[in-house]
Every structure is written in C-alpha cells, then in structure tokens.
Write a protein that holds these residues in place. Structure first.
Motif, PDB file in Angstrom:
ATOM      1  N   ARG A 192       0.868  -1.191   0.000  1.00 59.06           N
ATOM      2  CA  ARG A 192       0.000   0.000   0.000  1.00 59.06           C
ATOM      3  C   ARG A 192       0.899   1.232   0.000  1.00 59.06           C
ATOM      4  N   PRO A 193       1.411   1.592  -1.169  1.00 58.55           N
ATOM      5  CA  PRO A 193       2.459   2.612  -1.253  1.00 58.55           C
ATOM      6  C   PRO A 193       2.023   4.004  -0.814  1.00 58.55           C
ATOM      7  N   ARG A 194       0.750   4.358  -1.008  1.00 60.37           N
ATOM      8  CA  ARG A 194       0.328   5.710  -0.612  1.00 60.37           C
ATOM      9  C   ARG A 194       0.370   5.863   0.904  1.00 60.37           C
ATOM     10  N   LEU A 195      -0.086   4.857   1.624  1.00 56.52           N
ATOM     11  CA  LEU A 195      -0.038   4.934   3.082  1.00 56.52           C
ATOM     12  C   LEU A 195       1.408   4.928   3.583  1.00 56.52           C
ATOM     13  N   MET A 196       2.270   4.151   2.950  1.00 58.62           N
ATOM     14  CA  MET A 196       3.669   4.134   3.355  1.00 58.62           C
ATOM     15  C   MET A 196       4.333   5.473   3.056  1.00 58.62           C
ATOM     16  N   ASP A 197       3.945   6.100   1.945  1.00 57.79           N
ATOM     17  CA  ASP A 197       4.465   7.430   1.641  1.00 57.79           C
ATOM     18  C   ASP A 197       3.960   8.451   2.657  1.00 57.79           C
ATOM     19  N   PHE A 198       2.694   8.324   3.046  1.00 62.78           N
ATOM     20  CA  PHE A 198       2.143   9.197   4.082  1.00 62.78           C
ATOM     21  C   PHE A 198       2.966   9.073   5.366  1.00 62.78           C
ATOM     22  N   LEU A 199       3.272   7.854   5.761  1.00 62.17           N
ATOM     23  CA  LEU A 199       4.076   7.648   6.960  1.00 62.17           C
ATOM     24  C   LEU A 199       5.444   8.304   6.834  1.00 62.17           C
ATOM     25  N   ALA A 200       6.081   8.107   5.705  1.00 62.60           N
ATOM     26  CA  ALA A 200       7.407   8.694   5.509  1.00 62.60           C
ATOM     27  C   ALA A 200       7.355  10.212   5.581  1.00 62.60           C
ATOM     28  N   ARG A 201       6.308  10.804   5.007  1.00 60.44           N
ATOM     29  CA  ARG A 201       6.218  12.274   4.996  1.00 60.44           C
ATOM     30  C   ARG A 201       5.923  12.843   6.370  1.00 60.44           C
ATOM     31  N   ILE A 202       5.054  12.188   7.150  1.00 60.33           N
ATOM     32  CA  ILE A 202       4.783  12.747   8.483  1.00 60.33           C
ATOM     33  C   ILE A 202       5.994  12.584   9.390  1.00 60.33           C
ATOM     34  N   ARG A 203       6.702  11.469   9.248  1.00 58.50           N
ATOM     35  CA  ARG A 203       7.863  11.227  10.112  1.00 58.50           C
ATOM     36  C   ARG A 203       9.026  12.151   9.766  1.00 58.50           C
ATOM     37  N   ALA A 204       9.008  12.716   8.571  1.00 58.05           N
ATOM     38  CA  ALA A 204      10.061  13.653   8.173  1.00 58.05           C
ATOM     39  C   ALA A 204       9.784  15.083   8.624  1.00 58.05           C
TER      40      ALA A 204
END
Length: 222
Positions: A192-204
């Motif tokens: 689920r790449p969009r959710l994983m991208d969301f996680l990466a962006r908030i953690r950054a």
C-alpha cells in the motif's frame, strides 16, 4: 500555560505533535504505564476516566485526542490546520477526524487483544483452545476488517497527498495513530504505497520529530 498529561506509548503523542506544529509553549506532565500496560491510577486525579491524553488550558480540562485536536485548532490555530468551513475539504477533514478512532482503531485494538490472548500466561491445557479460538476470530473477522480499512485509506490518498485534501491538517495528525499502529502490528507494508508514503512524509516533519524528542518512547501498540 497549556499542560499535556502525557502517557508514554499513547495517543497523547498526537497532541504534542500538533502543539509543536503550532509553535505553542506547553508543559508535559508525564505518566508511565503499569506492568499491565494500562495507565496509572494517578491519571484519575486529572480526569475521571484515568486515561491519556488530557489537556489543561486554564480552567478547561479536556480528554479524547480528537476533541483536544479540534479544540486546539479552533482556539489557537489562527486559521491553520483545518480547511475553511463550508468547503468539500472541510467535510473530508471532519470525516477523518472521527473515522480515526470511530472506525479504524476498533479492529486494530481487537487484534492487539487477541494477539495477547495467544501469547499471555495461562494453564497449559487451556492454551491450545485459546489459540485456536483467537486464530479463528482473527482469520474470519479481524484480519478481513483491517484489510478493508487499509484498502479504504489507501484509496482515499489517490487524488490528494493528505487526508483532507491538498494541505496538511490536524486530520493527518489524528489519522497518524491508526496508520502507524497498522504498520507496527497489522501488516501495513509496501503493498500500500500511498499509506507508506504518508508515513514517511509525516515522520520527516520537523514538528513530528520534536514531539518525539519531548514525548519520549513511542512504541505503538506494544
């Protein structure tokens, strides 16, 4: 001065994160979980339910992370962190603010409970029965429910980078907990790449990292 009654490894991390995004000064009253994993009884002196987060703002004492985030946005947001009233984005914002705990978290919490049933101490002759029941419930109900919700959240990010639309909002902070919980304990991965991208962006986000520094350990769903 705003005071956050903060329990380690808990939803109150979201409150710290929003406060850091807003740049508001605040104090933290820290609490540690008991060996059972529950909040200490001392939190009942702050709020009758004895749970975290609790925000104290002068004479106001608020519980429930979603209510606290909405209060902070309304009182201190200065037009930030929520779309303008009457817009489609505001309707999406309101939906995700409530969906996070009302729909997304229940199956994740059920999985945590049934995982603990399988691994918790019990008489040896009961363990195979308990494991069998737990596996059946997770396989027939909990697992499919979690997958349905993850697919729904993944699809919701197809046309916009954030849950309420083009702009980051408090809805993303509220949704961070179920998404991170799913990544930690419920199989959310690169499928689920969009959710994983969301996680990466908030953690950054710098405010997210500052909140972790101030809040301390944050091992979700442990």
């Amino acid at each position: 001065m705003l005071v956050v009654h903060h329990l380690n490894h808990s939803r109150s991390q979201r409150v710290l994160w929003l406060l850091e995004e807003m740049g508001l000064p605040y104090d933290i009253q820290r609490y540690e979980r008991e060996r059972s994993g529950l909040a200490p009884k001392s939190l009942r002196e702050v709020h009758p339910l004895g749970k975290s987060p609790v925000l104290v703002d002068g004479k106001q004492v608020l519980a429930e992370s979603g209510a606290i985030l909405e209060y902070l946005v309304d009182r201190h947001g200065k037009g930030r962190f929520a779309p303008p009233p009457g817009t489609p984005e505001r309707l999406r914002y309101t939906y995700w603010m409530h969906y996070a705990e009302g729909s997304a978290m229940p199956p994740l919490l059920m999985k945590l409970v049934f995982d603990r049933i399988e691994t918790g101490p019990m008489p040896f002759f009961v363990k195979p029965i308990a494991k069998g029941i737990s596996a059946k419930v997770k396989g027939m109900f909990i697992g499919p429910q979690i997958r349905t919700h993850l697919d729904f959240m993944e699809a919701s990010l197809k046309d916009a980078p954030w849950f309420a639309g083009a702009a980051f909002s408090a809805a993303d902070i509220q949704m961070s907990f179920p998404v991170e919980a799913a990544a930690a304990r419920a199989g959310l991965d690169a499928s689920r790449p969009r959710l994983m991208d969301f996680l990466a962006r908030i953690r950054a986000r710098p405010a997210y990292r500052r909140a972790l520094e101030r809040g301390g350990p944050y091992d979700l769903m442990s």
